[in-house]
Write a protein that holds these residues in place. Structure first.
Motif, PDB file in Angstrom:
ATOM      1  N   GLN A   1      -7.404   0.025  24.573  1.00 17.53           N
ATOM      2  CA  GLN A   1      -8.092  -1.145  24.033  1.00 17.53           C
ATOM      3  C   GLN A   1      -8.945  -0.813  22.810  1.00 17.53           C
ATOM      4  N   VAL A   2      -9.098   0.475  22.488  1.00 18.47           N
ATOM      5  CA  VAL A   2      -9.976   0.891  21.386  1.00 18.47           C
ATOM      6  C   VAL A   2      -9.206   1.776  20.422  1.00 18.47           C
ATOM      7  N   GLU A   3      -9.130   1.340  19.169  1.00 18.54           N
ATOM      8  CA  GLU A   3      -8.471   2.147  18.144  1.00 18.54           C
ATOM      9  C   GLU A   3      -9.471   3.003  17.386  1.00 18.54           C
ATOM     10  N   VAL A   4     -10.656   2.448  17.139  1.00 17.61           N
ATOM     11  CA  VAL A   4     -11.645   3.129  16.307  1.00 17.61           C
ATOM     12  C   VAL A   4     -13.022   3.009  16.945  1.00 17.61           C
ATOM     13  N   VAL A   5     -13.771   4.109  16.862  1.00 15.96           N
ATOM     14  CA  VAL A   5     -15.175   4.114  17.262  1.00 15.96           C
ATOM     15  C   VAL A   5     -15.987   4.384  15.998  1.00 15.96           C
ATOM     16  N   PHE A   6     -16.955   3.539  15.739  1.00 15.52           N
ATOM     17  CA  PHE A   6     -17.865   3.755  14.625  1.00 15.52           C
ATOM     18  C   PHE A   6     -19.126   4.399  15.198  1.00 15.52           C
ATOM     19  N   VAL A   7     -19.494   5.546  14.654  1.00 15.45           N
ATOM     20  CA  VAL A   7     -20.725   6.221  15.061  1.00 15.45           C
ATOM     21  C   VAL A   7     -21.606   6.295  13.823  1.00 15.45           C
ATOM     22  N   ASN A   8     -22.688   5.537  13.859  1.00 15.09           N
ATOM     23  CA  ASN A   8     -23.608   5.463  12.714  1.00 15.09           C
ATOM     24  C   ASN A   8     -22.872   5.118  11.421  1.00 15.09           C
ATOM     25  N   GLY A   9     -21.932   4.175  11.526  1.00 14.04           N
ATOM     26  CA  GLY A   9     -21.218   3.660  10.364  1.00 14.04           C
ATOM     27  C   GLY A   9     -19.976   4.427   9.969  1.00 14.04           C
ATOM     28  N   LYS A  10     -19.717   5.561  10.594  1.00 16.25           N
ATOM     29  CA  LYS A  10     -18.533   6.350  10.247  1.00 16.25           C
ATOM     30  C   LYS A  10     -17.424   6.091  11.258  1.00 16.25           C
ATOM     31  N   ALA A  11     -16.234   5.735  10.753  1.00 13.64           N
ATOM     32  CA  ALA A  11     -15.083   5.441  11.607  1.00 13.64           C
ATOM     33  C   ALA A  11     -14.389   6.729  12.026  1.00 13.64           C
ATOM     34  N   VAL A  12     -14.173   6.869  13.341  1.00 16.44           N
ATOM     35  CA  VAL A  12     -13.433   8.003  13.876  1.00 16.44           C
ATOM     36  C   VAL A  12     -12.545   7.521  15.013  1.00 16.44           C
ATOM     37  N   SER A  13     -11.497   8.284  15.306  1.00 19.86           N
ATOM     38  CA  SER A  13     -10.670   7.927  16.451  1.00 19.86           C
ATOM     39  C   SER A  13     -11.493   8.179  17.716  1.00 19.86           C
ATOM     40  N   PRO A  14     -11.217   7.436  18.781  1.00 16.04           N
ATOM     41  CA  PRO A  14     -11.994   7.617  20.007  1.00 16.04           C
ATOM     42  C   PRO A  14     -12.002   9.060  20.507  1.00 16.04           C
ATOM     43  N   ASP A  15     -10.881   9.765  20.351  1.00 15.51           N
ATOM     44  CA  ASP A  15     -10.797  11.146  20.826  1.00 15.51           C
ATOM     45  C   ASP A  15     -11.699  12.100  20.050  1.00 15.51           C
ATOM     46  N   LEU A  16     -12.087  11.740  18.831  1.00 13.00           N
ATOM     47  CA  LEU A  16     -12.922  12.611  18.003  1.00 13.00           C
ATOM     48  C   LEU A  16     -14.392  12.190  17.992  1.00 13.00           C
ATOM     49  N   ALA A  17     -14.702  11.055  18.582  1.00 13.10           N
ATOM     50  CA  ALA A  17     -16.078  10.550  18.567  1.00 13.10           C
ATOM     51  C   ALA A  17     -16.984  11.416  19.431  1.00 13.10           C
ATOM     52  N   VAL A  18     -18.167  11.730  18.891  1.00 16.45           N
ATOM     53  CA  VAL A  18     -19.214  12.428  19.627  1.00 16.45           C
ATOM     54  C   VAL A  18     -20.481  11.610  19.457  1.00 16.45           C
ATOM     55  N   ILE A  19     -21.081  11.231  20.582  1.00 18.63           N
ATOM     56  CA  ILE A  19     -22.166  10.247  20.592  1.00 18.63           C
ATOM     57  C   ILE A  19     -23.376  10.829  21.306  1.00 18.63           C
ATOM     58  N   SER A  20     -24.548  10.569  20.755  1.00 21.07           N
ATOM     59  CA  SER A  20     -25.802  10.999  21.381  1.00 21.07           C
ATOM     60  C   SER A  20     -26.813   9.868  21.323  1.00 21.07           C
ATOM     61  N   GLY A  21     -27.860   9.979  22.112  1.00 23.11           N
ATOM     62  CA  GLY A  21     -28.909   8.965  22.124  1.00 23.11           C
ATOM     63  C   GLY A  21     -29.418   8.693  20.719  1.00 23.11           C
ATOM     64  N   GLY A  22     -29.716   7.437  20.444  1.00 23.35           N
ATOM     65  CA  GLY A  22     -30.188   7.015  19.137  1.00 23.35           C
ATOM     66  C   GLY A  22     -29.085   6.570  18.205  1.00 23.35           C
ATOM     67  N   ASP A  23     -27.835   6.867  18.540  1.00 24.51           N
ATOM     68  CA  ASP A  23     -26.719   6.473  17.684  1.00 24.51           C
ATOM     69  C   ASP A  23     -26.461   4.972  17.788  1.00 24.51           C
ATOM     70  N   ARG A  24     -25.945   4.435  16.694  1.00 24.16           N
ATOM     71  CA  ARG A  24     -25.456   3.058  16.674  1.00 24.16           C
ATOM     72  C   ARG A  24     -23.934   3.159  16.715  1.00 24.16           C
ATOM     73  N   VAL A  25     -23.331   2.544  17.728  1.00 28.24           N
ATOM     74  CA  VAL A  25     -21.908   2.707  17.990  1.00 28.24           C
ATOM     75  C   VAL A  25     -21.244   1.339  18.055  1.00 28.24           C
ATOM     76  N   ALA A  26     -20.023   1.256  17.518  1.00 31.04           N
ATOM     77  CA  ALA A  26     -19.237   0.031  17.617  1.00 31.04           C
ATOM     78  C   ALA A  26     -17.803   0.403  17.953  1.00 31.04           C
ATOM     79  N   LEU A  27     -17.149  -0.498  18.666  1.00 28.67           N
ATOM     80  CA  LEU A  27     -15.764  -0.302  19.070  1.00 28.67           C
ATOM     81  C   LEU A  27     -14.880  -1.342  18.391  1.00 28.67           C
TER      82      LEU A  27
END
Length: 112
Positions: A68-94
Motif C-alpha cells: 500500500q506504500v510506494e514512497v516514504v517521505f522523511v523530513n521532506g526527502k522521498a525514499v522507498s519504504p525499504d530504505l526509510a530510517v525514522i527517529s523521534g522528531g521526524d516528519r513522515v508521510a506515506l
C-alpha cells in the motif's frame, strides 16, 4: 488490542496520540489518507518510534500492508519504504502506488 498499541507503539486501528522526543508526525496522501480517516486517526498522527525505526517496521506497527506504500517521505526527502530510517522528531508521510506523474515530479520521486 494490546496496551502498547493504544500508546502509539503499535498504532493499528485504535491509535491514541503519543507525544515526546520519541514521537514522529505522520501524514498520508491519496488512498492512504482515506485509510487514516477510516481508522479515525488525526492528521498529523503522532506515533511513538524507537531511534532508527525502518520503513517496514513502521508499516508493521501501523498495520499497513507494504504494497500500500510506494514512497516514504522523511523530513521532506522521498525514499522507498525499504530504505526509510525514522527517529523521534521526524516528519513522515506515506504515498501509495499510483500517484499521478505531475505530482511525482513535484514531490520528488518521479524516478521511483
Amino acid at each position: 488490542m494490546a496496551d502498547h498499541a493504544r500508546h502509539g507503539e503499535g498504532a493499528g486501528r485504535d491509535a491514541v496520540p503519543a507525544s515526546g522526543p520519541d514521537t514522529i508526525e505522520l501524514r498520508a496522501f491519496m488512498g492512504l489518507a482515506e485509510l487514516f480517516r477510516t481508522r479515525g486517526w488525526p492528521v498529523p498522527l503522532p506515533v511513538r518510534v524507537h531511534p532508527g525505526t525502518t520503513g517496514p517496521e513502521l508499516l508493521r506497527q501501523l498495520d499497513i500492508a507494504p504494497e500500500q506504500v510506494e514512497v516514504v517521505f522523511v523530513n521532506g526527502k522521498a525514499v522507498s519504504p525499504d530504505l526509510a530510517v525514522i527517529s523521534g522528531g521526524d516528519r513522515v508521510a506515506l504515498a501509495p502506488p499510483g500517484v499521478p506523474g505531475p505530482y511525482r515530479v513535484l514531490l520528488g520521486f518521479r524516478k521511483m
